[in-house]
Motif scaffolding. Structure first.
Motif, PDB file in Angstrom:
ATOM      1  N   GLY A   1      -2.897  -2.657 -13.934  1.00  0.00           N
ATOM      2  CA  GLY A   1      -4.411  -2.267 -13.675  1.00  0.00           C
ATOM      3  C   GLY A   1      -4.930  -2.180 -12.393  1.00  0.00           C
ATOM      4  N   TYR A   2      -4.526  -3.232 -11.610  1.00  0.00           N
ATOM      5  CA  TYR A   2      -4.932  -3.484 -10.075  1.00  0.00           C
ATOM      6  C   TYR A   2      -4.182  -2.195  -9.446  1.00  0.00           C
ATOM      7  N   VAL A   3      -2.946  -2.024  -9.561  1.00  0.00           N
ATOM      8  CA  VAL A   3      -2.222  -1.036  -9.101  1.00  0.00           C
ATOM      9  C   VAL A   3      -2.806   0.439  -9.200  1.00  0.00           C
ATOM     10  N   LYS A   4      -3.364   0.684 -10.266  1.00  0.00           N
ATOM     11  CA  LYS A   4      -4.077   1.821 -10.607  1.00  0.00           C
ATOM     12  C   LYS A   4      -5.233   2.034 -10.108  1.00  0.00           C
ATOM     13  N   ARG A   5      -5.971   0.892  -9.916  1.00  0.00           N
ATOM     14  CA  ARG A   5      -7.281   0.764  -9.068  1.00  0.00           C
ATOM     15  C   ARG A   5      -7.272   0.932  -7.699  1.00  0.00           C
ATOM     16  N   ASP A   6      -6.310   0.151  -7.011  1.00  0.00           N
ATOM     17  CA  ASP A   6      -6.496  -0.041  -5.703  1.00  0.00           C
ATOM     18  C   ASP A   6      -5.272   0.328  -4.912  1.00  0.00           C
ATOM     19  N   GLY A   7      -4.026   0.799  -5.959  1.00  0.00           N
ATOM     20  CA  GLY A   7      -2.836   1.258  -5.157  1.00  0.00           C
ATOM     21  C   GLY A   7      -1.877  -0.018  -5.288  1.00  0.00           C
ATOM     22  N   LYS A   8      -0.552   0.152  -5.186  1.00  0.00           N
ATOM     23  CA  LYS A   8       0.131  -0.833  -5.130  1.00  0.00           C
ATOM     24  C   LYS A   8       0.330  -1.628  -3.659  1.00  0.00           C
ATOM     25  N   GLU A   9       0.312  -1.029  -2.594  1.00  0.00           N
ATOM     26  CA  GLU A   9       0.142  -1.635  -1.428  1.00  0.00           C
ATOM     27  C   GLU A   9      -1.027  -2.817  -1.445  1.00  0.00           C
ATOM     28  N   ALA A  10      -2.138  -2.497  -1.864  1.00  0.00           N
ATOM     29  CA  ALA A  10      -3.335  -3.308  -2.088  1.00  0.00           C
ATOM     30  C   ALA A  10      -2.953  -4.460  -2.938  1.00  0.00           C
ATOM     31  N   ALA A  11      -2.581  -3.955  -4.223  1.00  0.00           N
ATOM     32  CA  ALA A  11      -2.494  -5.056  -5.212  1.00  0.00           C
ATOM     33  C   ALA A  11      -1.435  -6.308  -4.962  1.00  0.00           C
ATOM     34  N   ASP A  12      -0.502  -5.653  -4.009  1.00  0.00           N
ATOM     35  CA  ASP A  12       0.460  -6.542  -3.782  1.00  0.00           C
ATOM     36  C   ASP A  12       0.163  -8.021  -2.809  1.00  0.00           C
ATOM     37  N   THR A  13      -1.036  -7.782  -2.309  1.00  0.00           N
ATOM     38  CA  THR A  13      -1.603  -8.833  -1.415  1.00  0.00           C
ATOM     39  C   THR A  13      -2.465  -9.524  -2.175  1.00  0.00           C
ATOM     40  N   TYR A  14      -2.707  -9.388  -3.449  1.00  0.00           N
ATOM     41  CA  TYR A  14      -3.604 -10.206  -4.111  1.00  0.00           C
ATOM     42  C   TYR A  14      -3.446 -10.596  -5.586  1.00  0.00           C
ATOM     43  N   SER A  15      -2.319  -9.998  -6.101  1.00  0.00           N
ATOM     44  CA  SER A  15      -1.734 -10.009  -7.417  1.00  0.00           C
ATOM     45  C   SER A  15      -0.128 -10.044  -7.494  1.00  0.00           C
ATOM     46  N   ALA A  16       0.004 -11.018  -8.263  1.00  0.00           N
ATOM     47  CA  ALA A  16       1.639 -11.014  -8.523  1.00  0.00           C
ATOM     48  C   ALA A  16       2.274 -10.014  -9.458  1.00  0.00           C
ATOM     49  N   ARG A  17       3.521  -9.380  -9.090  1.00  0.00           N
ATOM     50  CA  ARG A  17       4.109  -8.621 -10.117  1.00  0.00           C
ATOM     51  C   ARG A  17       4.510  -9.533 -11.357  1.00  0.00           C
ATOM     52  N   PRO A  18       4.635  -9.028 -12.578  1.00  0.00           N
ATOM     53  CA  PRO A  18       4.966  -9.846 -13.670  1.00  0.00           C
ATOM     54  C   PRO A  18       6.169 -10.226 -13.343  1.00  0.00           C
ATOM     55  N   GLY A  19       6.371 -11.783 -13.850  1.00  0.00           N
ATOM     56  CA  GLY A  19       7.399 -12.384 -13.418  1.00  0.00           C
ATOM     57  C   GLY A  19       7.421 -13.430 -12.337  1.00  0.00           C
ATOM     58  N   PHE A  20       6.505 -12.936 -11.431  1.00  0.00           N
ATOM     59  CA  PHE A  20       6.317 -13.699 -10.198  1.00  0.00           C
ATOM     60  C   PHE A  20       5.163 -14.625 -10.084  1.00  0.00           C
ATOM     61  N   SER A  21       4.112 -14.437 -11.058  1.00  0.00           N
ATOM     62  CA  SER A  21       2.792 -15.149 -11.023  1.00  0.00           C
ATOM     63  C   SER A  21       2.935 -16.649 -11.517  1.00  0.00           C
ATOM     64  N   GLU A  22       2.234 -17.262 -10.559  1.00  0.00           N
ATOM     65  CA  GLU A  22       2.112 -18.682 -10.844  1.00  0.00           C
ATOM     66  C   GLU A  22       1.521 -18.990 -11.988  1.00  0.00           C
ATOM     67  N   HIS A  23       0.690 -18.175 -12.599  1.00  0.00           N
ATOM     68  CA  HIS A  23      -0.038 -18.452 -14.123  1.00  0.00           C
ATOM     69  C   HIS A  23       0.927 -18.599 -15.197  1.00  0.00           C
TER      70      HIS A  23
END
Length: 239
Positions: A130-152
């Motif tokens: 959803g973040y990639v769709k909204r802001d683009g992949k480059e921007a999303a990677d600065t604030y959201s983790a890709r699936p499998g890489f999230s601390e959550h």
């Protein structure tokens, strides 16, 4: 006659020794470049294996079979992903620590809400896409983790905000509020660290998040807080 024979023999032995020494030296010299070449090839291979994409992730990294621990501490970042099926749920120990933190906060006049804790691999995928769709992949990677890489996905990450002020949830302005400042200064006493502090973006791989805290236990949290460092720096791990 004997003297001449002795002299000739000595000369022959001396010549042979010199020849052997020269051959030995030449052999050693010929081996040296090979060692350097092997070392250089190893270094180049390691660099190729760690080549990053624009988002800071290692290119063509395979999904691991097990989660990664350093010094007994579970770590999840752009270098160390988790298996897709790793699903521990929210940490009971972290939740108990958060409740203790909240009791202390209430005495100071603040009440906190852990508005986002454990997230499954699939849930993180939905959010990230959803973040990639909204802001683009480059921007999303600065604030959201890709699936499998999230601390959550570890169940140890708690996104925290002040009750009654949902507008400040997951927003930079939370860190400027009195509640946010209190949390930043006291969370370590209950085992939490601000996971992505300001000025450490190159170390953690993510933008500063004043609301994202990670449970690591009081001892480690206090050491990280007092040294103004990060989990990567404490563990000596890449981010």
């Amino acid at each position: 006659m004997r003297l001449k024979t002795f002299t000739w023999t000595a000369t022959l032995l001396l010549s042979s020794s010199i020849l052997l020494a020269a051959c030995s030296e030449q052999k050693e010299q010929s081996n040296e470049p090979k060692k350097e070449q092997t070392s250089q090839q190893t270094t180049n291979t390691e660099k190729e294996q760690e080549k990053r994409d624009a988002g800071g992730y290692i290119i063509n990294q395979k999904t691991p079979k097990k989660e990664h621990y350093v010094k007994g501490v579970l770590i999840a970042n752009k270098v160390y992903p988790m298996p897709q099926n790793f699903a521990p749920g929210e940490s009971k120990e972290a939740r108990k620590a958060f409740e203790q933190l909240n009791k202390a906060a209430k005495k100071a006049g603040y009440t906190f809400d852990a508005f986002s804790t454990y997230r499954s691999y699939d849930r993180q995928k939905v959010l990230y896409d959803g973040y990639v769709k909204r802001d683009g992949k480059e921007a999303a990677d600065t604030y959201s983790a890709r699936p499998g890489f999230s601390e959550h996905q570890t169940g140890l990450a708690f996104d925290i905000g002040e009750v009654g002020k949902p507008g400040d949830y997951a927003d930079d302005r939370f860190g400027e509020t009195e509640a946010g400042k209190w949390l930043a200064e006291n969370a370590h006493k209950y085992g939490f660290i601000m996971r992505y502090p300001k000025g450490k973006e190159k170390v953690t791989g993510y933008k500063h998040e004043s609301w994202h805290f990670r449970y690591v236990g009081e001892k480690i949290a206090t050491e990280i807080y007092e040294n103004n460092s990060t989990l990567e720096e404490y563990l000596g791990a890449k981010g």
